[in-house]
Design an enzyme around this catalytic site. Sequence first.
Site, PDB file in Angstrom:
ATOM      1  N   HIS A  37       3.037  -8.225  -8.955  1.00 45.79           N
ATOM      2  CA  HIS A  37       2.724  -9.108  -7.825  1.00 45.79           C
ATOM      3  C   HIS A  37       2.278 -10.486  -8.331  1.00 45.79           C
ATOM      4  O   HIS A  37       2.657 -11.521  -7.759  1.00 45.79           O
ATOM      5  CB  HIS A  37       1.593  -8.521  -6.974  1.00 45.79           C
ATOM      6  N   GLN A  61       7.299   0.609   8.300  1.00 45.79           N
ATOM      7  CA  GLN A  61       8.271   0.857   7.239  1.00 45.79           C
ATOM      8  C   GLN A  61       8.031   2.191   6.533  1.00 45.79           C
ATOM      9  O   GLN A  61       8.724   2.521   5.572  1.00 45.79           O
ATOM     10  CB  GLN A  61       8.300  -0.295   6.231  1.00 45.79           C
ATOM     11  N   GLY A 149      10.209  -9.351  -5.286  1.00 45.34           N
ATOM     12  CA  GLY A 149      10.560  -8.730  -6.559  1.00 45.34           C
ATOM     13  C   GLY A 149      11.913  -8.055  -6.480  1.00 45.34           C
ATOM     14  O   GLY A 149      12.249  -7.421  -5.479  1.00 45.34           O
ATOM     15  N   ARG A 189       2.508   2.600  -6.648  1.00 44.12           N
ATOM     16  CA  ARG A 189       2.538   4.066  -6.573  1.00 44.12           C
ATOM     17  C   ARG A 189       2.379   4.730  -7.935  1.00 44.12           C
ATOM     18  O   ARG A 189       2.192   5.953  -7.993  1.00 44.12           O
ATOM     19  CB  ARG A 189       3.823   4.533  -5.894  1.00 44.12           C
TER      20      ARG A 189
HETATM   21  P1  AMP Z   1       4.732  -4.095  -2.428  1.00 46.05           P
HETATM   22  O1  AMP Z   1       3.308  -4.513  -2.402  1.00 46.05           O
HETATM   23  O2  AMP Z   1       4.987  -2.903  -3.295  1.00 46.05           O
HETATM   24  O3  AMP Z   1       5.377  -4.023  -1.080  1.00 46.05           O
HETATM   25  O4  AMP Z   1       5.499  -5.253  -3.192  1.00 46.05           O
HETATM   26  C1  AMP Z   1       5.335  -6.598  -2.828  1.00 46.05           C
HETATM   27  C2  AMP Z   1       6.314  -7.421  -3.605  1.00 46.05           C
HETATM   28  O5  AMP Z   1       6.086  -7.253  -5.003  1.00 46.05           O
HETATM   29  C3  AMP Z   1       7.769  -7.018  -3.344  1.00 46.05           C
HETATM   30  O6  AMP Z   1       8.566  -8.185  -3.266  1.00 46.05           O
HETATM   31  C4  AMP Z   1       8.098  -6.204  -4.568  1.00 46.05           C
HETATM   32  O7  AMP Z   1       9.466  -6.214  -4.882  1.00 46.05           O
HETATM   33  C5  AMP Z   1       7.297  -6.933  -5.627  1.00 46.05           C
HETATM   34  N1  AMP Z   1       7.073  -6.067  -6.801  1.00 46.05           N
HETATM   35  C6  AMP Z   1       6.548  -4.830  -6.808  1.00 46.05           C
HETATM   36  N2  AMP Z   1       6.555  -4.322  -8.063  1.00 46.05           N
HETATM   37  C7  AMP Z   1       7.099  -5.281  -8.861  1.00 46.05           C
HETATM   38  C8  AMP Z   1       7.389  -5.365 -10.260  1.00 46.05           C
HETATM   39  N3  AMP Z   1       7.123  -4.369 -11.102  1.00 46.05           N
HETATM   40  N4  AMP Z   1       7.951  -6.508 -10.721  1.00 46.05           N
HETATM   41  C9  AMP Z   1       8.238  -7.532  -9.881  1.00 46.05           C
HETATM   42  N5  AMP Z   1       7.985  -7.510  -8.556  1.00 46.05           N
HETATM   43  C10 AMP Z   1       7.433  -6.394  -8.047  1.00 46.05           C
END
Ligand code: AMP
Length: 301
Positions: A37, A61, A149, A189
């Site tokens: 993030h 979602q 991401g 996760r």
């Molecule tokens: P989330 O909080 O999991 O919904 O992710 C929020 C954002 O962070 C999304 O755009 C994800 O694709 C991105 N993201 C999560 N894990 C990673 C990672 N390991 N590398 C790059 N971006 C990430």
Amino acid sequence: MHVYATVRAMQDAARTAMREGRTLALVPTMGALHAGHIALVHEARRHANHVTVSIFVNPTQFGPNEDFDRYPRTWEQDLAALREAGVDAVFAPNVHDLYPFGQEERVWVQVEALDAHLCGPFRPGHFRGVTTVVSKLFLACQPDVAVFGLKDAQQFFILKRMTEALGFPIRMVGVPTVREADGLALSSRNRYLTPEQRAHAAAIPKALFHIRERIVKGEREVKPLVQSLHARIQEAPGARVQYAEVVDTQRLQPVDLLADGMQVLVAVAVYVGQTRLIDNLIIDVSAASTHAHHAVSRQVA
Ligand code: AMP
């Protein structure tokens, strides 16, 4: 760093920043922040001089049997990390503010077809929830640039299509996946994994990297590649592949034979114990090389 809890307050702050002539970036997240993030925040800073991070665990979602209730929530640590990263604003609405009509709302933004493969069939309604909430976040935060991401590659391609189709005046930027030293993609996760499961989960990126090597060396038939991907991941104790697919990045449809000039997404979802992990590589077949992923990531961005 300001924290905004309502759509109205966020919109007012965004309009003020705009009037000051600032360029606004938005990084949507569900919190439980990690270095992946933060990489998005740094990328956002390269495109804008006002960076908003949203933190919202979006109920629409999650499927009925998914982990909405136990999704990790680490508010204090998240705020500290964002402050340190130099973020200007945090948007943390409550669910009633973002969904004012609650269960009765029945208002959706949906991108069809691009959800026919990969995660789509296994998570009915998931991408509709994502496109709907990101639309609401766009309207609340008024960004010029939004940063996502590529770890969630299908999500990125669907959101990009949504943005172009609806005419949101927002530039979509995709950031390459940030990984641990053994290759495992960072994910909120991952903290569900026991130490043993965590060690075994490294089989996922290793299998993906192996497939990329074979494509680089000239292998073009997809079936044996997918079989090998399956087998290598399943060798890890406690790992069960939900899907392993190779699709083109335009339509997200399965490909049988790779050809030069094609850009493909090699993507997997794997249960390690009870924890569902996803990972992928974007590969430019014509320029296939060990640097392909980075080159392609810039290209899709
Ligand atoms: P989330 O909080 O999991 O919904 O992710 C929020 C954002 O962070 C999304 O755009 C994800 O694709 C991105 N993201 C999560 N894990 C990673 C990672 N390991 N590398 C790059 N971006 C990430």
